[in-house]
Design an enzyme around this catalytic site. Sequence first.
Site, PDB file in Angstrom:
ATOM      1  N   ARG A 197       3.122   5.437  -7.633  1.00 44.95           N
ATOM      2  CA  ARG A 197       3.672   4.181  -7.142  1.00 44.95           C
ATOM      3  C   ARG A 197       5.192   4.102  -7.210  1.00 44.95           C
ATOM      4  NH1 ARG A 197       0.074  -0.928  -9.043  1.00 44.95           N
ATOM      5  NH2 ARG A 197       1.198  -1.797  -7.275  1.00 44.95           N
ATOM      6  N   HIS A 217      -3.870   2.386   1.208  1.00 49.04           N
ATOM      7  CA  HIS A 217      -3.157   1.865   0.028  1.00 49.04           C
ATOM      8  C   HIS A 217      -3.894   0.647  -0.518  1.00 49.04           C
ATOM      9  CE1 HIS A 217       0.433   2.043  -2.455  1.00 49.04           C
ATOM     10  NE2 HIS A 217       0.586   0.726  -2.346  1.00 49.04           N
ATOM     11  N   TYR A 239       4.294 -13.696  11.270  1.00 51.60           N
ATOM     12  CA  TYR A 239       5.331 -14.088  12.224  1.00 51.60           C
ATOM     13  C   TYR A 239       6.197 -12.911  12.677  1.00 51.60           C
ATOM     14  CZ  TYR A 239       4.244 -18.815  10.630  1.00 51.60           C
ATOM     15  OH  TYR A 239       3.601 -19.988  10.336  1.00 51.60           O
TER      16      TYR A 239
END
Length: 814
Positions: free
Chosen positions: A40, A86, A130
Amino acid sequence: MSSDIPQSNPNTAADIEAVRIEDEMEQSYIDYAMSVIAGRALPDVRDGLKPVHRRILYAMHEEGVTSGSGHRKSSSVVGDTMGDYHPHGDSAIYDALARMAQDFSLRAPLVDGQGNFGSVDGDPPAAMRYTEARMSPIAEELLADLGKDTVDFQPNYDDRLEEPGVLPSAYPNLLVNGSSGIAVGMSTNVPPHNLGEVIDATIHLIENPDCVVEDLMEYVKGPDFPTGAEIVGREAIHSAYTTGRGRVRMRASYEIEEMGDRERIVITELPYQQNKAKLVEHIADLVNDGTLEGVSDLRDESDRDGIRIVVELKRGALTDVVENQLLEHCLEKTFGVINLALVDGEPQVLDLKELLSHYLDHRREVVRRRSQHDLDEAEERAHILEGRLTALSNADDVVERIQEAADRDAAKAALREAYDFSERQADHIVRMQLGSLTALEAEEIEAEYEDVEAEIERLETILGSDAELDRVITEELREVQDEYADDRRTRIVEDYGTVTREDLIPDEEVIVVMTENDYIKRMPASEFDAQGRGGKGIIGTKLKDGDRVSAVFRANTHDYLLSFTNQGYVYRLKVYEVPEMGRTARGKSAINLVDLDDGEDITAVVATDDLGEEECLTMVTREGYVKRTCATDFENIHSNGLIATRLEEGDELVDVEVTDDDGDLLIATQQGMAIRFPKDEAREMGRSARGVNGIKLTGDDAVAGLVAASDDTDLLTVTENGYGKRTPMGEYRTQSRYGKGLKDIKTNERNGRVCTVETATADDDLVVMSEGGQIMRTRVGDISTVGRNTMGVTVMDLDAGDHVACVDVLSGSD
């Protein structure tokens, strides 16, 4: 009921292994830490990506969301990445996606975003529903040739799919875009760099494998941040590239613009990762709390074209001072470089050469595997083309044999027996269309066969020669450089030292006032305009009841103050350390600046910026002892003071002057006597010496002051009742020391005792301050020149009960 109870397994106890709980906790924590480190938080040295970034790009690649496609909703990209590769929170994936789209975070953004992806003001990106995204063109260079067995694939988290463990990476992305992350017990912070410089350095390393880091630094000048600005100094850059760690000082870029009779400081570029909105707020706070002086207005005029923060200055403000204050408090940041990356799955801190070497090792493996993949395909195609050419040469017989065969398998067998075709060749010929037997088709196949043979030869050369392999890598790096490289944005400027407090203080003449109760302050000399002789002056300081002014002197804010006390000690401080206050302020206790003992008062002050070896500090005591001590003996003055002279019991140090080896000394007494004698009669002595007799005193007379006598000046004498006179120094003939001297001024009820003496010329100004705090500045030329043994004229009109405390002379050039 008993039949429902599970029966114990006699073998269970034997299967239990006893372990120490601290050992189990240690191993479990190590496993967790390595999972975070490798899975990570840290980038791979080969492609410069963390798993989340690699998976986002791979998911976009698999879905065809490339630079040539239309934009896709970010929520769709995040969903595909989370569902297939993921298995973590969507917010973490979207944050990573958004950062790859920010041109103020990455030097070469990997995502082409459409919509609000955040700003340098710290505004967060709009919600993923958006915004839209697709890969940027340079991101496709990271995935180029991914389908040619260039890298190893591994199962995804649920074994449904496969994902690449690393991307082919056609350029050193770790250096170009940098990386930051915090793992367990370690962190990485690789700064971004200029693509063109990094590729130049990589090619240099290919051509000169034995080069050192300093050679590579000829190409990689330093980090190149997407926000531009400046890097101060090269030492930290050298440390970062040679050791893998360094603290790079970044500085905002700004310009000074004229605006009529005022100026403004316009900030145009910010240090990397500095929040613009917080910077403007911080500057405003500094102005409001008085830390940043001289600012009249502050505006953020930034737009899509760039940063523009305007700091307007007041009329008369010192631009250099405001500029330095901004640098000290706001405009500089430190970037702590830690070149930590995963090498073969293990975290390592790497220098510049190691970073590029590991990338090159990876790229060589990628090109080698790609070449082998292409070679296998080319050989397969050449094999098929050889069969087709044989079939075309024997077209009639081949057609006849196929027609006579009972089925496809029989046809393939007949062809293999007749022409020694392989299984693949025979299968291909059987499936050929009759139209491919034309003469034109034969010519095209022959041309293709020649091209394939040339390609096979090229690929075999690459695989058989390390030099040719490196030539291919160099050529491909140049292509990326030609396509995507741009000019350096971050400038590297020389480090002229950190901004000190002294840099923030304007270089100006000031008046320093001290009182008997050890209050001290400074005021700009420009606040006191010259008045006519005999005036009352203006308020110069506010006193506590029972306190009186004891000293006033002129100094420069960057001078050193050598403060001598009545007990023969000397202390040193910078003039700017004395608090600046208004005329009506009392001042601050000097005990905060000078560690005085009980009963110890400052009686003489020498203001100087630098004392040379040829200069001496000449001291005189109340009882007439005088001595000269080399100025270099006062270079190292401790915070608790230094012995300046030894005093007899009951004696006190009265005055100190800076003198050289030439000329004479003149000592004046409170009862108006003065003696002038050669300086060499008071030989140089050490600090602990008492000195020699300078003047014979009669009755209750005492020394008032000391000057360095020169015939081109006047002796200015001022008495405690505000009277004074100036007399040409030539009227004081030179005598041997330890005489009674000559009468200088009449001391009577009108004049009072002599307060002090100074040397001056008609062009100088005289500053007189009374014990009650009144201060007056007047031209020395307004004081009449008279002979010795005269009464003098009114210099300052004092109130009843007030007396002159001290005087100082401002030279005509001040």
